[in-house]
Structure formats: C-alpha cells, structure tokens
Design an enzyme around this catalytic site. Structure first.
Site, mmCIF file in Angstrom:
data_model
loop_
_atom_site.group_PDB
_atom_site.id
_atom_site.type_symbol
_atom_site.label_atom_id
_atom_site.label_comp_id
_atom_site.label_asym_id
_atom_site.label_seq_id
_atom_site.Cartn_x
_atom_site.Cartn_y
_atom_site.Cartn_z
ATOM 1 N N ARG A 1 1.047 -1.532 0.079
ATOM 2 C CA ARG A 1 -0.489 0.092 0.415
ATOM 3 C C ARG A 1 0.967 1.315 0.015
ATOM 4 N NH1 ARG A 1 -3.853 -0.575 4.937
ATOM 5 N NH2 ARG A 1 -4.393 -2.779 3.423
ATOM 6 N N ARG B 1 -2.045 -0.616 18.108
ATOM 7 C CA ARG B 1 -3.041 -1.349 16.857
ATOM 8 C C ARG B 1 -3.390 0.178 16.082
ATOM 9 N NH1 ARG B 1 -4.839 -3.278 13.692
ATOM 10 N NH2 ARG B 1 -6.363 -5.673 13.698
ATOM 11 N N LYS B 2 -3.925 0.015 14.817
ATOM 12 C CA LYS B 2 -3.457 1.206 13.472
ATOM 13 C C LYS B 2 -4.027 2.431 14.532
ATOM 14 C CE LYS B 2 -7.197 -1.046 11.676
ATOM 15 N NZ LYS B 2 -8.069 -1.814 10.231
ATOM 16 N N GLY C 1 -16.080 -7.916 1.856
ATOM 17 C CA GLY C 1 -15.882 -9.454 1.634
ATOM 18 C C GLY C 1 -16.079 -10.262 2.977
ATOM 19 N N CYS D 1 -14.523 -3.416 5.563
ATOM 20 C CA CYS D 1 -13.326 -2.396 4.966
ATOM 21 C C CYS D 1 -13.937 -2.218 3.410
ATOM 22 C CB CYS D 1 -11.723 -3.273 4.590
ATOM 23 S SG CYS D 1 -11.480 -4.832 5.412
ATOM 24 N N GLY D 2 -15.135 -2.620 3.095
ATOM 25 C CA GLY D 2 -15.502 -2.040 2.464
ATOM 26 C C GLY D 2 -16.579 -0.968 3.408
#
Length: 576
Positions: free
Chosen positions: A87, A196-197, A459, A464-465
C-alpha cells in the site's frame, strides 16, 4: 543434579496479542529494512515468519492470499502465497503527474498491471515478489512517496479533503496540517509501537468528505467569534471506527486553535499509546474501546488531552458545530475552484481499480489540461485539479473514453468494494467484480432511480468496504444453493454519517450473490411505492421495520437469520 524423572513444565502458549506485543518490543521494523534487502537477495523462502506475519506491515506490506479467502485456510485465516500486497501512502490523497507515472510504471512492471485506490486515499499494488518489494520501495522513495505507515500498529495514511486549498466553500485549507502530521508521525520511532492502527483525518471541507465520524482522531473546521473577531479553528473527534464493532467518533467539547491542532493530535496518540489495557486483545485494541468498554467519556478524554498539553482548551459546545446533512461527499463532477478560471474534475473509478495504462493516461491528462495535479479520494475515486475551464469538457470526454465516469448513475457513484477473496486472506466472498456486476444490473433494472444510494460491498464482517455506513451494506459469506457452496451476502441497511450518523442495522436477511440484484430491486421499488415527498432512503429505512424490509428483499415474509461471527484469525484490513 536435576531430577530426570520430574515432569517438564509445558511451555506457556502466547495469545496473538502477547506475541505481537513481544515482537514489537524486539524490533522497530522501520529501522530494519536492510533485513528485507537480504531476503530479496536470498529469495522468498528466506523470509522470517515474524516479517511475513507482522513486521512487513510497518512498510505497508501484507502477504497475499491464494484467491480462496478464509475458506481456503485454517484458524480463521486463508493461505498466503509467495506474493505480497503493498500500500502506497498518499497523505491527503495528493499526487503529481510525475509520481503517478512512476506508480503506473511499477504497476505494469511488477503488479500485473493492476492497482487499487483504497478508502484511505492510498494506492495498493498486488502480485509483488520479495525482490519487487525492495525495487518498488526504492522507486517510490525517489519521487517522495513511501509505503511506510500504510499498515501496522502505527499512525496510518493521514486523510483529508481532496479539494483542500482549492474549494471556495472550505472554511480552511486543512492539507498543510494533514501533511505536517503525516511527515512528523510516519516512521517516527516514538510511535512505532501503538496498541493497534491509528487513523487520522483533517478537513476544512463543510461536507466532511474525509469521514471524520469513523476516524480515531478527526479535526473538522469550525468558526467562533471572540470579542467581535471571527476565528477559525478545529473541533476534535476521537474514537471512530468500523471493523466488526462500529462506533461513531465522540466529539470532544473543546475549541482547537490552528496553532495548537498538531499538538492536540499528538496528545491523543500519546494517550492511546499509554493504554496497556488495549494491548490485551488484538480485537479490542482500538482507541474506540476506551469509550465502548473502559468507561471513558468526552470529558475524561478532554482531561487527558489537557494533561498531555499542559494547558486548558477553550470550551466548544456541540451546538457550535455545523454538521453536514446526509449528502454526497465524493466531489464527483465539476467543482469550480476558488482560483479564477479553474475547476476540479472528479471521476468515479469502479471499485477503485485502475490499470497501469490508465494511470499513465491520467498523468498525461493532468499535464495536458491542467498543471499535473491529481488527488485520490476515500471514495476510491480520482480528481484532476487546476483544470482550465475551457478544457473541462474535453477532459471529461477523455475520461469517459477510459471508463472513468464524471456523469454517473446513483448506483455507480455510490459503489464501494473492498479487496475480497481475490487477494485477502480473511475475505469470504469476492467483491470487486461482483460490485461492478451488481452496479450494472441495478442500472439496467432501475435506470430512472433518482436517489443517492451508497451500496457498499465488503468481503467479510470486518467492514473494509464500510458496509456499516452504507444505505445498503453487503457483508460477504457463503451459503448452499442448489447443493453447492456459493458466495452470498448478509444485508445491513440505513447506515449514515453526518447529521444522522449511525451504524447500519442488521436486518436478518441474506441472499446468494446471484440473487442480490433482484432482492435490491424489490427493496427499492418498495421504497419508491410508498415514499413521502422528499423522503430519502435513510429516512425510509429508519421508519420501516426489519420484518417489512426482509419481506421486500425476499418477495415474501421470511424468518431472520443471524449475522456471521467475525473471523477467528487476524485483521487484514485491506482497504483501511
């Protein structure tokens, strides 16, 4: 001598969180890239497991799945192949034509001519070999780009309005602050080991087009008047996020002056870093869980921020905010710029997918009709900016010839899709091709549909979508149809951001992928048949029961089904 007959103590089994925390303490991956150069020389089999499973993420890299997703693996995670995804971080989504050409060349040479714009203004590449990781990183570094910080337990790509600095309606150009945060926090050794992120956005756009509601920290512009003098600063939101448990960011009741905004963001990152209780579980390690599980409030977060800063912030009541309505935030179409004679042109990119050839064409168009400026958006789209007004229609014609649409149907415009089983090890269903097929089906079935509709495909349950903030969110799963296991989707409806922000409802309905267009057609025709004047989809879903919505989708009353539990494996959030 030790007793040879004494039982040997069994080794203590680490949890996933314990293993991650131990490995993070052993190494700062940003300082260890030479190890990857060694792997590139020695081949894929030489890569240490801790790099494949953890450290690569600090460099924006994940191992690539085998196309079967989670169902092809064990323990809630699919099988990894010899290939990698990388990415590329684009702070505020800003690109030059020269940088775009480099990404285009890399896409064609190393990534099988395939790239994806993500929902955080990144561009990601797939099919990269271990040697390609080094070559791609070196090529990106040479043009001022980097994959560092695009993944991992770090500050992620800092997002912002793609029209920052050129939109006459903005209260403030937030891009200099977004770029400052990205420059100072990315690869900063103080912040290489967060629980975490951590996602940050800064915007002066009145549309809040960078979705502050779902970021860990968000700054949005606000005006106040003090002693008759108008001042523009920021409001601060903390704790937004989606994944398996959505949470709308909490507004902190303080006014953040422009010259204190960077410090306020860093204060929250430091607060997050210090929360050891968030390091006990990878699935509950985001800052939102301070509010969801640990009793924090807007007021207690403000106290902690002020303690970090060493001074008090002026209060800012909630009613001082001007929260945008439920409107398009994608900047698709033609936007007159604040600079005389110039416009921005936003093109909708289906699923964010672009070939290297298309990237080359975009760079050429940016130079031909403008000054070489491009911007990626969190809606997986692309903008060309500083276009002379007399060139706008010629540019649109050229974009249309590339199937990058400026004038689009509501279905095309509102489509979002995560990576899916094509590359992601946690996905259950394919998404990109399905989303395009679904969009085209809906355009054919309902060509006159006149409402904004966010139709998001994800998915699996990790969202994530961004299915949680969609009018209709589809979560991937598998069901049996005609005796065969097939892709299917679980329906959530009524998600929103802005004035009516809330996560979508789980309504207990699922359908095989091939049956989704017919189900959605029934749902939307049901809405059109009974809507009141001016009633949008959000309002209709809000006043209609789960039972009625399921019956519309199914064509007859149907018993609700449970939503799937989240995968037991890791969190490969491919588009976050």
């Amino acid at each position: 001598m030790p007793d040879a007959t004494a039982p040997v103590a069994a080794p203590i089994k680490e949890t996933k969180a314990q293993k991650s925390e131990r490995l993070k303490l052993l190494k700062n991956p940003w300082e260890s890239w030479d190890e990857v150069r060694g792997y590139a020389r020695e081949g894929r089999d030489s890569v240490a497991p801790e790099w494949s499973n953890l450290y690569f993420k600090w460099w924006g890299v994940y191992t690539q799945g085998d196309g079967l997703g989670v169902t092809g693996g064990v323990g809630g995670e699919g099988k990894a192949t010899e290939y990698f995804m990388m990415r590329i971080g684009l702070p505020n989504g800003i690109l030059t034509s020269a940088q775009t050409r480099v990404i285009a060349d890399l896409t064609k040479k190393y990534a099988r001519n395939l790239s994806d714009i993500t929902t955080r203004q990144n561009i990601q590449l797939h099919w990269l070999t271990i040697s390609a990781l080094v070559e791609v990183t070196d090529a990106l570094t040479a043009v001022g780009l980097s994959p560092k910080g695009a993944c991992g337990d770090v500050v992620r790509n800092v997002t912002g309005c793609p029209l920052a600095g050129i939109d006459g309606h903005e209260m403030i150009d937030g891009s200099p602050l977004a770029l400052e945060i990205a420059q100072k926090l990315t690869a900063n050794p103080e912040f290489y080991n967060l629980p975490r992120k951590f996602k940050i956005t800064v915007t002066g756009c009145p549309l809040w087009c960078s979705y502050p509601e779902i970021n860990d920290v968000a700054l949005t512009a606000i005006k106040r008047v003090v002693n008759g003098v108008e001042e523009i600063g920021y409001t601060l939101r903390v704790g937004g996020g989606l994944s398996t448990e959505p949470h709308i960011a909490v507004r902190i009741p303080a006014f953040i002056p422009q010259d204190k905004a960077y410090d306020a963001v860093v204060a929250v990152v430091r607060i997050f870093k210090a929360q050891d209780e968030l390091r006990q579980s990878r699935t509950a390690a985001r800052i939102k869980y301070l509010f969801m599980k640990h009793g924090w409030t807007a007021e207690s977060m403000l106290e902690a921020i002020e303690a970090q800063l060493g001074y008090k912030l002026d209060p800012s009541p909630l009613e001082a905010d001007v929260v945008p309505d439920d409107v398009y935030r994608d900047h698709i179409g033609i936007t007159p710029q604040s600079q005389t004679g110039l416009s921005a042109v936003g093109a909708s990119v289906m699923g964010g997918r672009l070939s290297g050839d298309q990237l080359h064409q975009l760079a050429d168009l940016a130079d031909k009709y403008g000054d070489g400026s491009l911007r990626a958006t969190i809606a997986q789209n692309i903008l060309l900016t500083n276009i002379k007004n007399e060139n706008v229609h010629a540019l649109i014609a050229d974009l249309n010839a590339m199937d990058l649409r400026v004038e689009v149907s509501p279905f095309w415009r509102g489509a979002i899709a995560c990576t899916g089983t094509e590359f992601c090890k946690l996905a259950i269903a394919e998404t990109k091709a399905f989303s395009k097929w679904l969009t085209e089906e809906m355009e054919g079935r309902m060509p006159g549909f006149d409402q904004q509709i966010k139709l998001h495909v994800t998915g699996c349950t990790n969202s994530c979508g961004q299915s949680w903030i969609a009018d209709i969110g589809l979560e991937g799963k598998k069901i049996k149809k005609d005796g065969k296991l097939v892709d299917a989707f679980y329906f959530c409806v009524g998600g929103a951001v802005g004035k009516y922000a809330k996560p979508a409802r789980q309504i207990g309905y699922r359908a095989a992928a091939t049956d989704c267009p017919e189900a959605i057609e029934r749902l939307l025709k049901g809405y059109l048949a009974v809507r009141t004047p001016g009633e949008d989809l959000r309002a209709y879903f809000n006043r209609t029961s789960d039972e009625e919505l399921r019956a519309q989708l199914n064509g007859a009353p149907v018993t609700p089904v449970e939503r799937d539990m989240p995968p037991a494996g890791g969190r490969h959030v491919a588009d976050a």
